[in-house]
Design an enzyme around this catalytic site. Structure first.
Site, PDB file in Angstrom:
ATOM      1  N   HIS A  23       0.860  -1.182   0.000  1.00  0.00           N
ATOM      2  CA  HIS A  23       0.000   0.000   0.000  1.00  0.00           C
ATOM      3  C   HIS A  23       0.898   1.233   0.000  1.00  0.00           C
ATOM      4  O   HIS A  23       1.672   1.453   0.935  1.00  0.00           O
ATOM      5  CB  HIS A  23      -0.917   0.030   1.224  1.00  0.00           C
ATOM      6  CG  HIS A  23      -1.836   1.208   1.252  1.00  0.00           C
ATOM      7  ND1 HIS A  23      -3.088   1.190   0.670  1.00  0.00           N
ATOM      8  CD2 HIS A  23      -1.681   2.455   1.772  1.00  0.00           C
ATOM      9  CE1 HIS A  23      -3.662   2.372   0.835  1.00  0.00           C
ATOM     10  NE2 HIS A  23      -2.831   3.161   1.497  1.00  0.00           N
ATOM     11  N   CYS A  24       0.798   2.018  -1.060  1.00  0.00           N
ATOM     12  CA  CYS A  24       1.669   3.180  -1.227  1.00  0.00           C
ATOM     13  C   CYS A  24       0.949   4.433  -0.738  1.00  0.00           C
ATOM     14  O   CYS A  24      -0.118   4.790  -1.262  1.00  0.00           O
ATOM     15  CB  CYS A  24       2.072   3.343  -2.696  1.00  0.00           C
ATOM     16  SG  CYS A  24       3.172   4.743  -2.987  1.00  0.00           S
ATOM     17  N   VAL A  25       1.534   5.093   0.245  1.00  0.00           N
ATOM     18  CA  VAL A  25       0.917   6.306   0.782  1.00  0.00           C
ATOM     19  C   VAL A  25       1.067   7.479  -0.177  1.00  0.00           C
ATOM     20  O   VAL A  25       0.308   8.450  -0.095  1.00  0.00           O
ATOM     21  CB  VAL A  25       1.531   6.663   2.144  1.00  0.00           C
ATOM     22  CG1 VAL A  25       1.217   5.601   3.176  1.00  0.00           C
ATOM     23  CG2 VAL A  25       3.044   6.864   2.036  1.00  0.00           C
ATOM     24  N   ASN A  33      -1.882   7.029  -2.206  1.00  0.00           N
ATOM     25  CA  ASN A  33      -3.056   6.725  -1.385  1.00  0.00           C
ATOM     26  C   ASN A  33      -3.848   5.564  -1.976  1.00  0.00           C
ATOM     27  O   ASN A  33      -5.075   5.593  -2.061  1.00  0.00           O
ATOM     28  CB  ASN A  33      -3.959   7.956  -1.237  1.00  0.00           C
ATOM     29  CG  ASN A  33      -5.007   7.767  -0.148  1.00  0.00           C
ATOM     30  OD1 ASN A  33      -4.757   7.112   0.861  1.00  0.00           O
ATOM     31  ND2 ASN A  33      -6.180   8.338  -0.348  1.00  0.00           N
ATOM     32  N   SER A  34      -3.130   4.544  -2.397  1.00  0.00           N
ATOM     33  CA  SER A  34      -3.768   3.380  -3.000  1.00  0.00           C
ATOM     34  C   SER A  34      -2.803   2.207  -2.934  1.00  0.00           C
ATOM     35  O   SER A  34      -1.607   2.375  -2.639  1.00  0.00           O
ATOM     36  CB  SER A  34      -4.156   3.659  -4.454  1.00  0.00           C
ATOM     37  OG  SER A  34      -4.716   2.515  -5.070  1.00  0.00           O
TER      38      SER A  34
END
Length: 435
Positions: free
Chosen positions: A288-290, A293-294
């Site tokens: 999950h890549c901040v 945001n996905s």
């Protein structure tokens, strides 16, 4: 009499219609289901009043009170819009305010620049671990990334281009790189490969079927080295099915390649995982890549890599142009560490500070890009790497920089060929085909 009696509910229904009046641009329905107005954002807030009183009297606040205050602020922070005021995510605002302030303060003096540019990554990491521990979605990093791109470009146009060292072709190339980054990010934010949740109860497994699946899966995993009965990655076979679309009959040994998700109530295919932040299962989930945001999964992994590559090239090119303008007759590497007179005027000092900020961000993204290239070369996902490190089942190389689980590795060329074809074929593993 009957006709009149039947007309009474109709009259009552008509009397209730005025309650459904459309909202004006400054009105909204709050979290309590009541109509409220933007102008009353500071009215009737007992938690905020209590918090201010305790702060003035130097008393500590309870964590529950702080959470209620933040919930109230986020619910009332709205902007006027057609058919009702729209809610603004409060995590968007800090980067818009703090980043220009910090960069301008850092450009006042060399020591201030060292302190500010050192503290910024520390604050970002602290906020990341804070939100990651709470498993909360946040737009802070997406806002920080987009605003950093826009603000660096603005400083470049205002402070660097007027000095006359940047030609129109160079400016056009940098601008095209910026637009390509935005396009790649837009593509990377699309569906990463969410698994559709069954709409009806006939698509979900019954309790007896689930118990049978778990019992048979535990029996099958006894023959695999390092097998675990917890429904984790090691429940699956050593080799991945290249087609991935074959139907799995009941009692098949390949059933252990599937994983039941109790939260989504579906059977996950191999390498899929449930994201606790997004609250849904993702095919071939990497992480999950901040920054977007996905999740990064099967359908957007290529766009994520492309966005990183374009960003690195554009950032290095912009840093080179800026240093060549404010530190003339010096190489880029030398100018980065030794540029005499750069703090003589505010314009060059701000440009030099933005260069170092870009260098820090670029170095972090370069590390992420390197890790991604290594994982793709060994055909592992970041989630599989972290799980292998926790369970001590992977082969570590170069002080842990490379982790080879050996589960899906088919060689360098075949791994990259498989990655290049991600998302080109439809994979379907419905629960009813497996049970």
């Amino acid at each position: 009499m009957t006709h009149k009696g039947s007309m009474k509910p109709v009259k009552k229904k008509k009397s209730e219609e005025p309650e459904l009046e459309p909202l004006c641009c400054c009105e909204y329905i709050d979290r309590n289901g009541e109509k409220n107005h933007v102008a009353a954002c500071l009215c009737d807030c007992q938690d905020l009043d209590e918090g201010c009183d305790r702060w003035i009297t130097c008393k500590s606040l309870q964590p529950e009170t702080c959470e209620r205050i933040m919930d109230t602020i986020s619910d009332r922070l709205r902007i006027p819009w057609l058919r009702g005021a729209k809610k603004v995510n409060i995590s968007i605002i800090p980067p818009l305010v703090l980043l220009p302030v910090f960069l301008h303060v850092a450009s006042w003096h060399f020591l201030l620049g060292v302190v500010v540019l050192t503290s910024l990554p520390v604050l970002a990491l602290w906020y990341y671990y804070l939100t990651h521990r709470r498993k909360e979605q946040t737009l802070f990093f997406l806002s920080l990334g987009l605003f950093s791109l826009g603000y660096m470009y603005y400083v470049f146009l205002q402070e660097v281009v007027p000095k006359g060292r940047v030609g129109p072709v160079q400016l056009a190339v940098l601008t095209c790189g910026l637009f390509l980054i935005l396009l790649a990010l837009h593509r990377a934010k699309k569906n990463p490969g969410y698994l559709s949740i069954p709409a009806s109860s006939d698509r979900s497994l019954s309790s007896s079927q689930l118990e049978c699946l778990n019992r048979k899966g535990q029996e099958k995993t006894k023959g695999f080295p390092g097998a675990d009965t917890s429904g984790s990655l090691n429940n699956r076979t050593v080799k991945d099915d290249p087609k991935g679309s074959s139907r799995l009959p009941a009692g098949s040994p390949t059933k252990v390649k599937e994983d039941w998700c109790a939260k989504c109530q579906l059977v996950r295919p191999a390498r899929a995982w449930h994201c606790r932040i997004c609250g849904i299962c993702v095919r071939r989930m990497d992480h999950h890549c901040v920054w977007i945001n996905s999740c990064v999964g099967e359908s957007n992994h290529q766009a994520f890599i492309l966005a990183l590559l374009i960003f690195l090239l554009t950032s290095v090119y912009g840093i080179t142009l800026t240093l060549d303008t404010i530190c003339r007759d010096r190489s880029v590497f030398t100018a980065l560490f030794y540029c005499p007179g750069v703090y003589a005027n505010y314009s060059s000092a701000l440009s030099f500070t933005c260069v170092w900020y870009s260098v820090i961000v670029t170095a972090g993204m370069a590390y992420i890009f390197l890790i991604q290239l290594i994982n793709i070369s060994y055909n592992v996902t970041e989630r599989e790497v972290q799980q292998a490190l926790r369970q001590k089942t992977g082969r570590r190389l170069l002080c842990g920089l490379i982790v080879d689980t050996g589960q899906y590795n088919r060689g360098f060329l075949r791994n990259w060929h498989q990655f290049s074809t991600l998302g080109t074929r439809a994979f379907h593993h419905p629960a009813e085909d497996i049970v």
